[in-house]
Write a protein that holds these residues in place. Structure first.
Motif, PDB file in Angstrom:
ATOM      1  N   HIS A 151       7.965  13.713   1.703  1.00 29.74           N
ATOM      2  CA  HIS A 151       9.130  14.554   1.228  1.00 29.74           C
ATOM      3  C   HIS A 151       9.938  14.066   0.260  1.00 29.74           C
ATOM      4  N   TYR A 152       9.765  13.068  -0.595  1.00 33.85           N
ATOM      5  CA  TYR A 152      10.584  12.532  -1.635  1.00 33.85           C
ATOM      6  C   TYR A 152       9.773  12.250  -2.669  1.00 33.85           C
ATOM      7  N   SER A 153      10.447  12.180  -4.013  1.00 34.78           N
ATOM      8  CA  SER A 153       9.524  11.567  -4.979  1.00 34.78           C
ATOM      9  C   SER A 153       9.779  10.367  -5.480  1.00 34.78           C
ATOM     10  N   THR A 154       8.586   9.699  -4.946  1.00 39.34           N
ATOM     11  CA  THR A 154       8.432   8.290  -4.901  1.00 39.34           C
ATOM     12  C   THR A 154       7.307   7.658  -5.853  1.00 39.34           C
ATOM     13  N   ILE A 155       7.246   6.421  -5.950  1.00 29.95           N
ATOM     14  CA  ILE A 155       6.301   5.715  -6.578  1.00 29.95           C
ATOM     15  C   ILE A 155       5.400   5.336  -5.324  1.00 29.95           C
ATOM     16  N   ALA A 156       4.364   6.202  -4.985  1.00 27.42           N
ATOM     17  CA  ALA A 156       3.767   6.032  -3.762  1.00 27.42           C
ATOM     18  C   ALA A 156       2.533   4.809  -3.685  1.00 27.42           C
ATOM     19  N   ASN A 157       3.071   3.767  -4.204  1.00 33.73           N
ATOM     20  CA  ASN A 157       2.121   2.807  -3.940  1.00 33.73           C
ATOM     21  C   ASN A 157       2.943   1.535  -3.810  1.00 33.73           C
ATOM     22  N   ARG A 158       2.206   0.214  -3.584  1.00 35.82           N
ATOM     23  CA  ARG A 158       2.997  -0.889  -3.352  1.00 35.82           C
ATOM     24  C   ARG A 158       3.799  -1.512  -4.371  1.00 35.82           C
ATOM     25  N   SER A 159       3.658  -0.868  -5.737  1.00 32.20           N
ATOM     26  CA  SER A 159       4.262  -1.465  -6.868  1.00 32.20           C
ATOM     27  C   SER A 159       5.570  -0.687  -6.768  1.00 32.20           C
ATOM     28  N   GLY A 160       5.866   0.185  -5.999  1.00 31.44           N
ATOM     29  CA  GLY A 160       7.236   1.048  -5.908  1.00 31.44           C
ATOM     30  C   GLY A 160       7.735   0.737  -4.596  1.00 31.44           C
ATOM     31  N   ARG A 161       7.254  -0.262  -3.576  1.00 31.96           N
ATOM     32  CA  ARG A 161       7.811  -0.206  -2.417  1.00 31.96           C
ATOM     33  C   ARG A 161       8.183  -1.655  -2.046  1.00 31.96           C
ATOM     34  N   ALA A 162       9.656  -1.923  -1.685  1.00 29.83           N
ATOM     35  CA  ALA A 162       9.838  -3.263  -0.958  1.00 29.83           C
ATOM     36  C   ALA A 162      10.528  -3.051   0.493  1.00 29.83           C
ATOM     37  N   ILE A 163      10.445  -4.127   1.196  1.00 27.72           N
ATOM     38  CA  ILE A 163      11.139  -3.963   2.433  1.00 27.72           C
ATOM     39  C   ILE A 163      12.093  -5.346   2.732  1.00 27.72           C
ATOM     40  N   THR A 164      12.989  -5.034   3.538  1.00 22.91           N
ATOM     41  CA  THR A 164      13.688  -6.215   3.933  1.00 22.91           C
ATOM     42  C   THR A 164      14.773  -5.609   4.985  1.00 22.91           C
ATOM     43  N   GLY A 165      15.516  -6.861   5.327  1.00 24.87           N
ATOM     44  CA  GLY A 165      16.257  -6.479   6.596  1.00 24.87           C
ATOM     45  C   GLY A 165      17.034  -7.585   7.133  1.00 24.87           C
ATOM     46  N   LEU A 166      17.973  -7.636   8.219  1.00 24.44           N
ATOM     47  CA  LEU A 166      18.650  -8.632   8.681  1.00 24.44           C
ATOM     48  C   LEU A 166      18.093  -9.069  10.035  1.00 24.44           C
ATOM     49  N   SER A 167      18.451 -10.225  10.277  1.00 22.33           N
ATOM     50  CA  SER A 167      18.002 -10.976  11.550  1.00 22.33           C
ATOM     51  C   SER A 167      16.729 -10.350  12.071  1.00 22.33           C
ATOM     52  N   MET A 168      16.729  -9.661  13.300  1.00 22.71           N
ATOM     53  CA  MET A 168      15.488  -8.920  13.975  1.00 22.71           C
ATOM     54  C   MET A 168      14.815  -8.251  12.573  1.00 22.71           C
ATOM     55  N   GLY A 169      15.523  -7.489  11.785  1.00 24.98           N
ATOM     56  CA  GLY A 169      14.998  -6.914  10.770  1.00 24.98           C
ATOM     57  C   GLY A 169      14.428  -7.722   9.658  1.00 24.98           C
ATOM     58  N   GLY A 170      14.927  -8.879   9.191  1.00 21.64           N
ATOM     59  CA  GLY A 170      14.530  -9.643   8.516  1.00 21.64           C
ATOM     60  C   GLY A 170      13.065 -10.417   9.145  1.00 21.64           C
ATOM     61  N   HIS A 171      13.064 -10.596  10.380  1.00 22.96           N
ATOM     62  CA  HIS A 171      11.765 -10.631  10.762  1.00 22.96           C
ATOM     63  C   HIS A 171      10.724  -9.775  10.620  1.00 22.96           C
ATOM     64  N   GLY A 172      11.226  -8.498  10.985  1.00 23.07           N
ATOM     65  CA  GLY A 172      10.401  -7.220  11.016  1.00 23.07           C
ATOM     66  C   GLY A 172      10.053  -7.055   9.495  1.00 23.07           C
ATOM     67  N   ALA A 173      10.856  -7.290   8.451  1.00 21.92           N
ATOM     68  CA  ALA A 173      10.185  -7.064   7.095  1.00 21.92           C
ATOM     69  C   ALA A 173       9.249  -7.830   6.664  1.00 21.92           C
ATOM     70  N   MET A 174       9.400  -9.284   7.043  1.00 19.28           N
ATOM     71  CA  MET A 174       8.260 -10.277   6.737  1.00 19.28           C
ATOM     72  C   MET A 174       7.008  -9.957   7.550  1.00 19.28           C
ATOM     73  N   TYR A 175       7.126  -9.758   8.682  1.00 20.21           N
ATOM     74  CA  TYR A 175       5.919  -9.242   9.434  1.00 20.21           C
ATOM     75  C   TYR A 175       5.133  -8.060   9.136  1.00 20.21           C
ATOM     76  N   ILE A 176       5.808  -7.070   8.689  1.00 21.54           N
ATOM     77  CA  ILE A 176       5.173  -5.910   8.348  1.00 21.54           C
ATOM     78  C   ILE A 176       4.834  -5.828   7.037  1.00 21.54           C
ATOM     79  N   ALA A 177       5.521  -6.684   5.968  1.00 23.38           N
ATOM     80  CA  ALA A 177       5.024  -6.807   4.640  1.00 23.38           C
ATOM     81  C   ALA A 177       3.737  -7.878   4.734  1.00 23.38           C
ATOM     82  N   PHE A 178       3.574  -8.936   5.360  1.00 23.55           N
ATOM     83  CA  PHE A 178       2.545  -9.634   5.622  1.00 23.55           C
ATOM     84  C   PHE A 178       1.268  -8.843   6.008  1.00 23.55           C
ATOM     85  N   LYS A 179       1.432  -7.989   6.854  1.00 22.55           N
ATOM     86  CA  LYS A 179       0.419  -7.483   7.598  1.00 22.55           C
ATOM     87  C   LYS A 179       0.121  -6.311   6.782  1.00 22.55           C
TER      88      LYS A 179
END
Length: 275
Positions: free
Chosen positions: A127-155
């Motif tokens: 739905h958006y004009s994105t760089i549709a690969n890993r070179s154009g994606r990052a993920i972060t978050g706070l507390s539970m979301g910090g865990h979630g970002a690391m967990y999802i990115a690692f996997k």
């Protein structure tokens, strides 16, 4: 209408058009999770000058325990300025108030790893004009979301190229009777192997040096400081490059509002380096 009034009106119209063209647009959209058979709200921030003629990198921003998709834009509205400054689409995902961004083995209604790591990414790219690969994606978050970002990115290293955490629960084991984690993973006393397997600090074996661009931080007075320090030391021991920052502060929005400024700079450097 005299010439002066026409000039003033024209100036106002042009000024409004300029402001609209140079300010982020905040959308609340309805996404669908096939894995959980339900619709889920998401905030998407498009930077000033957004156009389908250009491809933009995307930062996925995760909330903490007891929060939801609207936390970041309500508590830190200045993230719109970061989207403008760095020309990045920011996606504020929903991980349920206590979903912990896991695909729960005990509650099939909570499949938030699949939702954020796959379904939401697919929606945004469609739905958006994105760089549709890993070179154009990052993920972060706070507390539970910090865990979630690391967990999802690692996997999902094929999906995300950079990851961050702010005051993240990077080791869930000290909190076996808190924050609703047992609703997602089952009781630690009954399923210790599940808790061990799904603690981010025990998942570093999934990484190779520089397979992910990693940044994380924690306030010195935060109750999660010690687990973040241990995570940092484990990464050092395994020779995994990363940025780790300790600042004055605790588990507060004041801290996270400051932290996201530095993390956005880190991610921007990653996006620009990849180009």
């Amino acid at each position: 209408m005299n010439t002066y009034k026409k000039s003033v009106l024209l100036f106002i119209i042009c000024l409004i058009a300029f402001i609209k063209a140079n300010a982020a647009v905040v959308d609340t959209v309805i996404t669908h999770s096939t894995s959980m058979h339900k619709d889920i709200k998401t905030v998407v921030i498009k930077p000033a000058g957004y156009s389908t003629a250009k491809k933009f990198p995307v930062l996925y921003l995760l909330h903490g325990f007891s929060g939801n998709y609207s936390d970041w834009i309500l508590k830190v509205p200045a993230i719109t300025k970061l989207a403008d400054q760095y020309q990045v689409i920011i996606v504020c995902a929903d991980g349920n108030f206590a979903g912990w961004y896991y695909d729960s083995p005990v509650n099939k209604d909570w499949q938030y790893e699949t939702y954020v790591g796959t379904e939401l990414v697919n929606y945004v790219d469609k739905h958006y004009s994105t760089i549709a690969n890993r070179s154009g994606r990052a993920i972060t978050g706070l507390s539970m979301g910090g865990h979630g970002a690391m967990y999802i990115a690692f996997k999902h290293q094929d999906t995300f190229g950079a990851v961050g955490s702010m005051s993240g629960a990077v080791d869930i084991r000290p909190f076996s009777d808190a924050f609703g984690i047992e609703q997602v993973l089952g009781k630690y006393s009954e399923h210790p192997e599940i808790w061990e397997k799904n603690s981010v600090i025990n998942m570093i074996y999934l990484l190779k040096p520089n397979s992910l661009a990693i940044t994380f931080d924690c306030g010195y007075d935060d109750f999660l400081y010690q687990v973040n320090l241990a995570f940092h030391n484990e990464l050092l021991m395994r020779k995994i490059p990363h940025d780790f920052t300790v600042r004055p502060g605790s588990h507060t929005w004041e801290y996270w509002g400051n932290s996201i400024v530095y993390q956005m700079l880190f991610f921007s450097r990653y996006f620009n380096k990849i180009k």
